[in-house]
Motif scaffolding. Structure first.
Motif, mmCIF file in Angstrom:
data_model
loop_
_atom_site.group_PDB
_atom_site.id
_atom_site.type_symbol
_atom_site.label_atom_id
_atom_site.label_comp_id
_atom_site.label_asym_id
_atom_site.label_seq_id
_atom_site.Cartn_x
_atom_site.Cartn_y
_atom_site.Cartn_z
ATOM 1 N N ALA A 18 -5.043 17.275 -0.457
ATOM 2 C CA ALA A 18 -5.878 16.638 -1.480
ATOM 3 C C ALA A 18 -5.143 16.602 -2.816
ATOM 4 N N VAL A 19 -5.602 15.713 -3.679
ATOM 5 C CA VAL A 19 -5.018 15.563 -5.011
ATOM 6 C C VAL A 19 -5.892 16.297 -6.009
ATOM 7 N N GLU A 20 -5.245 16.960 -6.964
ATOM 8 C CA GLU A 20 -5.994 17.739 -7.951
ATOM 9 C C GLU A 20 -5.440 17.463 -9.346
ATOM 10 N N GLY A 21 -6.336 17.349 -10.301
ATOM 11 C CA GLY A 21 -5.933 17.240 -11.705
ATOM 12 C C GLY A 21 -5.356 15.889 -12.082
ATOM 13 N N GLY A 67 -1.926 14.652 -10.554
ATOM 14 C CA GLY A 67 -1.810 14.318 -9.139
ATOM 15 C C GLY A 67 -1.099 15.369 -8.316
ATOM 16 N N THR A 68 -1.319 16.635 -8.621
ATOM 17 C CA THR A 68 -0.690 17.692 -7.818
ATOM 18 C C THR A 68 -1.452 17.845 -6.496
ATOM 19 N N LEU A 69 -0.743 18.367 -5.487
ATOM 20 C CA LEU A 69 -1.318 18.455 -4.154
ATOM 21 C C LEU A 69 -1.775 19.873 -3.830
ATOM 22 N N VAL A 70 -2.927 19.955 -3.160
ATOM 23 C CA VAL A 70 -3.476 21.238 -2.737
ATOM 24 C C VAL A 70 -3.952 21.099 -1.295
ATOM 25 N N LEU A 71 -4.155 22.249 -0.634
ATOM 26 C CA LEU A 71 -4.637 22.231 0.743
ATOM 27 C C LEU A 71 -6.123 21.883 0.791
ATOM 28 N N THR A 72 -6.586 21.497 1.968
ATOM 29 C CA THR A 72 -8.007 21.225 2.186
ATOM 30 C C THR A 72 -8.537 22.191 3.246
ATOM 31 N N GLU A 73 -9.816 22.057 3.573
ATOM 32 C CA GLU A 73 -10.419 22.923 4.594
ATOM 33 C C GLU A 73 -9.747 22.733 5.953
ATOM 34 N N ASP A 74 -9.232 21.515 6.191
ATOM 35 C CA ASP A 74 -8.643 21.218 7.496
ATOM 36 C C ASP A 74 -7.162 21.585 7.592
ATOM 37 N N SER A 75 -6.542 21.908 6.470
ATOM 38 C CA SER A 75 -5.100 22.196 6.489
ATOM 39 C C SER A 75 -4.767 23.396 7.363
ATOM 40 N N GLY A 76 -5.632 24.412 7.343
ATOM 41 C CA GLY A 76 -5.370 25.647 8.081
ATOM 42 C C GLY A 76 -5.237 25.420 9.580
ATOM 43 N N ASP A 77 -6.020 24.471 10.116
ATOM 44 C CA ASP A 77 -5.943 24.196 11.552
ATOM 45 C C ASP A 77 -4.570 23.635 11.928
ATOM 46 N N VAL A 78 -3.983 22.849 11.044
ATOM 47 C CA VAL A 78 -2.654 22.293 11.310
ATOM 48 C C VAL A 78 -1.606 23.396 11.192
ATOM 49 N N LEU A 79 -1.687 24.164 10.111
ATOM 50 C CA LEU A 79 -0.718 25.245 9.904
ATOM 51 C C LEU A 79 -0.796 26.290 11.010
ATOM 52 N N GLY A 80 -2.005 26.508 11.537
ATOM 53 C CA GLY A 80 -2.182 27.514 12.580
ATOM 54 C C GLY A 80 -1.934 26.990 13.981
ATOM 55 N N GLY A 81 -1.537 25.706 14.089
ATOM 56 C CA GLY A 81 -1.240 25.137 15.398
ATOM 57 C C GLY A 81 -2.467 24.792 16.217
ATOM 58 N N ARG A 82 -3.645 24.787 15.580
ATOM 59 C CA ARG A 82 -4.882 24.480 16.318
ATOM 60 C C ARG A 82 -5.215 22.992 16.311
ATOM 61 N N ARG A 83 -4.447 22.217 15.541
ATOM 62 C CA ARG A 83 -4.696 20.767 15.452
ATOM 63 C C ARG A 83 -3.370 20.030 15.400
ATOM 64 N N SER A 84 -3.234 19.003 16.223
ATOM 65 C CA SER A 84 -2.025 18.181 16.184
ATOM 66 C C SER A 84 -2.251 17.014 15.226
ATOM 67 N N TYR A 102 0.835 -1.202 0.000
ATOM 68 C CA TYR A 102 0.000 0.000 0.000
ATOM 69 C C TYR A 102 0.870 1.252 0.000
ATOM 70 N N GLY A 103 0.535 2.209 -0.877
ATOM 71 C CA GLY A 103 1.346 3.410 -0.960
ATOM 72 C C GLY A 103 0.548 4.654 -1.306
ATOM 73 N N PHE A 104 1.274 5.761 -1.444
ATOM 74 C CA PHE A 104 0.673 7.072 -1.708
ATOM 75 C C PHE A 104 -0.208 7.053 -2.953
ATOM 76 N N GLN A 105 0.304 6.450 -4.035
ATOM 77 C CA GLN A 105 -0.443 6.469 -5.294
ATOM 78 C C GLN A 105 -1.753 5.706 -5.195
#
Length: 632
Positions: A497-500, A503-520, A350-353
Motif C-alpha cells: 500500500a501507499v502511505e503519505g 508515496g512511500t510503500l508499506v505492507l498490508t494485511e495480506d502481505s504476511g501470507d506471501v512472505l510466509g509462503g501461504r499465498r502464491s 498505465y503505470g505505477f503512479q
C-alpha cells in the motif's frame, strides 16, 4: 395553421401499421434501408405509447429510437439533453434532414427563445431539445403544457445514477415528467450502464413498468490497447505519427496542468491540438469544442469534462494518459471513437503512479466509508482490466454482464502476454519493505526499493547505507522495467500500500501470507513488443493525407479526398460540422459506387430525400468532372 409532422406524407402500407410508417421515415428522412439490431423493436414500442429504457452502445443508433417515434406520433418530441453547448449541432443535423427541430437554453437571446416557444405551442416543431435544469423552471413546465407532446426522451440517462461517473443532480427531478404527463411515453437511453446503474436508472426515473432493451455493448471496430507507461507523451506522439497522422482524436488527461502541457507538446511537434478543461475561459472552451466538431483532423486534449454528448462520427482514436477512475468511465470515453463503424483505436498508458494517484484520491474524497469502498471497487475493476492476460474485450463486456469470445482485435489477442509465478519476486520486494522499516525505521517508494533489489549503488542508496542490507542485489535477475511491473501489480493486488504524501510503500494485511509462503502470486508479463493492428499504408509525400478508409480500394482515395474537400467547403459555408453534411461512411460508399443519376445516389446509405435535393446535383457534377491536373 400549424405545419404537419414530417412523417405525415409518408405513404401508408396495406396494413397501415406503425412499423411500416416508421420504416418509411427511416428511408425517406434518414436515408437508411433497414433498422439495426433492436432499433425497430424499440421504435414500434414507443410509437405504440410504451415507456422504454434503452441500453445501447455509442454508435448503435440510439437517437433514431426517439427521433423516428417523435416524427410518427402526433405532437412534439421533447428531448432532455445534458449539454447545451451541443444542442445547436444536434438541431443543425436534424434540420439538414428536413426535420423541424429547435432548442431552448441559456445561450439564446430572448427573441430567439420566444420564437422557439411560439413554434412549439403552434405545433410547428417535431423535436425540442431542453437541458434538464430547464424543467425545474416553472415557466418551462407551463410552456410544455401549452403544446402537444409526443414523447419524452431522456438522453444520457446514466447521469441520474448518483455514484456514477457523470452524475447530474438535475436528472433526479425527471421522474416528475410522468406525474405531469402520465399518458406521454418516456424513453430513457444510455450507452453505459452496469447492472447496478441500470437498476438505479430504473428506480430514479420510475421506469419499473417500462420495457427494457439491452443491446450488446460490444464495439468490434474499436481496438483496445493498454501499454506500460514509459514517457507517455512520447508514446502518444509515436501512436499519432505511425497510425493516426491527420486523424481526429481525443486525448484524456487527469489534471488541467497535464492537459495544457500535453496540448503544447503536440503542437510543438506539428500536431494540431487544442486544450479543453473546466479552468479555461468559457469562451475559449466553447470555441475549442466548436473547432473540434467542425474542422477535420484536430486532436482535443481534455479532462473528462469534455465528451458527453459529442456526436462527431469520425473520431479515429481515444487515448488516455492517466488511468480512468472506473470501467464505466473508460467505456464511455473510449466509445467516442469510431461512431461511424470504421476502425478506431482506444489506447491507454498505465503505470505505477496511476495506481498511487487513484488510491490517494479515494482516501481524500468526500463521502462516507461506503462511498470510498464503491470508488475503490471501481478502481480495482479498472486495474483488473489493465492487468489481465485474457482478451480485454471479454473482460470489458463481462463487467457489463455480457459474455463473449476472444475478439482478435485487442492487444492481448494480437500479442498475447503470459503470466508467471511471481511469488519469489513478490517476497523479495516485500522483504525489502520489511527490512527498511524494521531494521532502519525507514519508508521509501518503489524506485529506491528497485535500486536496492538490483544492487545499484546510487547516491541515495549510498547516503542511507542501503547497500549494507541483506536484500541488496538479490533481485538482479529482473530488469528495471520488470521490477516496475512487479511493484505496480503488487499495489494493484493490494499486497503493498501507499502511505503519505511522498508515496512511500508499506505492507498490508495480506502481505504476511506471501512472505510466509501461504499465498502464491501470479503476475502478468508485459509483451516486449506492443500490439498494433495492421493498418492501410499512409499516403506518401508527408502531406498528412490519410489512408484509404477500410474496404475502399487505394485507387478510389483521390475520389474520396475530393468528396471530403467538397464536404469541408460546404460545411464551412453553412457554419456546421462536416458530419452534418455527410458521414465518412456515406462518402466512402459514394466513392465506391460512383452513382451517375439521382436515383442511384438515393440508394446510398445516409442519403435521404432532403440531402438528395440539397446536395445531389453537386455530388453528381463533382463525380463527373475529371480531377484537375497537378501544377507543373
Amino acid at each position: 395553421m400549424s405545419a404537419p409532422n414530417v412523417a405525415a406524407s409518408a405513404p401508408a402500407t396495406e396494413d397501415g401499421g406503425a412499423d411500416s410508417e416508421a420504416l418509411q421515415v427511416l428511408r425517406r428522412i434518414f436515408g437508411y434501408d433497414a433498422f439495426r439490431g433492436s432499433q425497430q423493436e424499440v421504435v414500434e414500442h414507443v410509437i405504440g405509447g410504451g415507456d422504454a429504457l434503452v441500453l445501447m452502445p455509442t454508435g448503435g443508433g440510439k437517437s433514431l429510437c426517439y427521433q423516428i417515434p417523435a416524427l410518427v406520433r402526433s405532437g412534439v418530441g421533447v428531448v432532455i439533453s445534458p449539454l447545451i453547448a451541443l444542442m445547436q449541432d444536434q438541431v443543425d443535423a436534424l434540420r439538414a434532414l428536413g426535420v423541424r427541430a429547435g432548442f431552448l437554453n441559456s445561450s439564446q437571446s430572448l427573441d430567439e427563445r420566444q420564437l422557439v416557444e411560439a413554434e412549439f405551442a403552434a405545433g410547428e416543431l417535431d423535436l425540442l431539445y431542453l437541458a434538464p435544469e430547464r424543467l425545474r423552471v416553472e415557466a418551462t413546465v407551463r410552456l410544455l403544457k401549452r403544446g402537444t407532446i409526443s414523447l419524452f426522451a431522456i438522453d444520457e440517462a446514466h447521469c441520474v445514477a448518483q455514484w456514477g461517473h457523470d452524475f447530474r443532480p438535475d436528472y433526479l427531478a425527471l421522474s416528475a415528467l410522468h406525474e405531469h404527463w402520465p399518458e406521454v411515453p418516456r424513453i430513457a437511453l444510455t450507452a453505459t450502464a452496469t447492472e447496478a446503474t441500470h437498476a438505479e436508472i430504473t428506480s430514479r426515473l420510475a421506469l419499473a413498468d417500462a420495457r427494457h432493451f439491452v443491446a450488446s455493448f460490444d464495439r468490434p471496430n474499436i481496438q483496445y490497447r493498454i501499454a506500460p507507461k514509459d514517457e507517455p507523451r512520447k508514446q502518444l506522439l509515436h501512436l499519432l505519427r505511425t497510425e493516426h497522422q491527420g486523424d481526429a482524436g481525443i486525448v484524456y488527461c487527469l489534471s488541467r496542468a497535464s492537459v495544457e502541457k500535453t496540448a503544447a507538446y503536440l503542437v510543438e511537434r506539428g500536431v494540431e491540438a487544442l486544450p479543453y478543461h473546466a479552468g479555461l475561459d468559457s469562451r475559449v472552451r466553447s470555441e475549442n469544442q466548436s473547432r473540434f466538431l467542425r474542422e477535420e483532423g484536430l486532436v482535443m486534449v481534455a479532462t473528462i469534462a469534455f465528451g458527453m454528448g459529442i456526436d462527431k462520427p469520425d473520431v479515429r482514436f481515444v487515448a488516455h494518459l492517466d488511468l480512468p477512475k472506473s470501467v464505466e468511465g473508460y467505456y464511455q470515453e473510449t466509445g467516442r471513437a469510431g461512431r461511424d463503424g470504421l476502425p478506431s483505436t482506444a489506447w491507454l498508458a498505465y503505470g505505477f503512479q496511476d495506481v498511487v494517484q487513484q488510491r490517494k484520491m479515494i482516501e481524500t474524497s468526500e463521502g462516507d466509508q461506503a462511498h470510498r469502498r464503491r470508488l475503490a471497487a471501481h478502481v480495482d475493476a479498472m486495474l483488473a482490466l489493465c492487468e489481465t492476460v485474457e482478451c480485454r474485450r471479454v473482460q470489458l463486456l463481462d463487467y457489463f454482464g455480457q459474455k463473449s469470445e476472444p475478439c482478435g482485435n485487442c492487444d492481448t489477442c494480437l500479442v498475447p502476454p503470459s503470466s508467471w509465478d511471481g511469488t519469489v519476486a513478490a517476497q523479495k520486494f516485500l522483504s525489502t519493505v520489511v527490512r527498511l522499516q524494521r531494521e532502519r525505521g525507514q519508508k521509501f517508494g518503489a524506485t529506491q526499493i528497485t535500486d536496492i533489489l538490483m544492487g545499484r549503488k546510487t547516491a541515495k542508496v549510498i547516503q542511507f547505507d542501503h547497500d549494507a542490507l541483506s536484500v541488496f542485489g538479490v533481485g538482479a535477475e529482473l530488469s528495471e522495467a520488470e521490477w516496475r511491473s512487479v511493484a505496480r501489480q503488487l499495489l494493484a493486488q493490494r499486497l503493498v500500500a501507499v502511505e503519505g504524501e511522498y508515496g512511500t510503500l508499506v505492507l498490508t494485511e495480506d502481505s504476511g501470507d506471501v512472505l510466509g509462503g501461504r499465498r502464491s502470486v501470479a503476475l502478468r508479463r508485459d509483451p516486449e513488443k506492443a500490439a498494433r493492428a495492421a493498418r492501410p499504408a499512409k499516403a506518401s509525400g508527408g502531406t498528412g493525407r490519410k489512408a484509404a478508409p477500410a474496404d475502399l480500394p487505394a485507387e478510389l482515395l483521390p475520389v474520396f479526398d475530393r468528396l471530403r474537400a467538397w464536404r469541408a467547403a460546404t460545411a464551412k459555408e453553412q457554419g456546421v460540422p462536416a458530419y452534418v453534411v455527410f458521414h465518412d461512411a456515406t462518402l466512402r460508399e459514394i466513392a465506391a459506387t460512383a452513382p451517375t443519376t439521382l436515383a442511384e445516389l438515393a440508394s446510398v446509405s445516409g442519403v435521404g430525400e432532403n440531402k438528395l435535393a440539397t446536395y445531389g446535383e453537386q455530388i453528381l457534377e463533382l463525380l463527373a468532372t475529371p480531377p484537375a491536373e497537378p501544377a507543373g
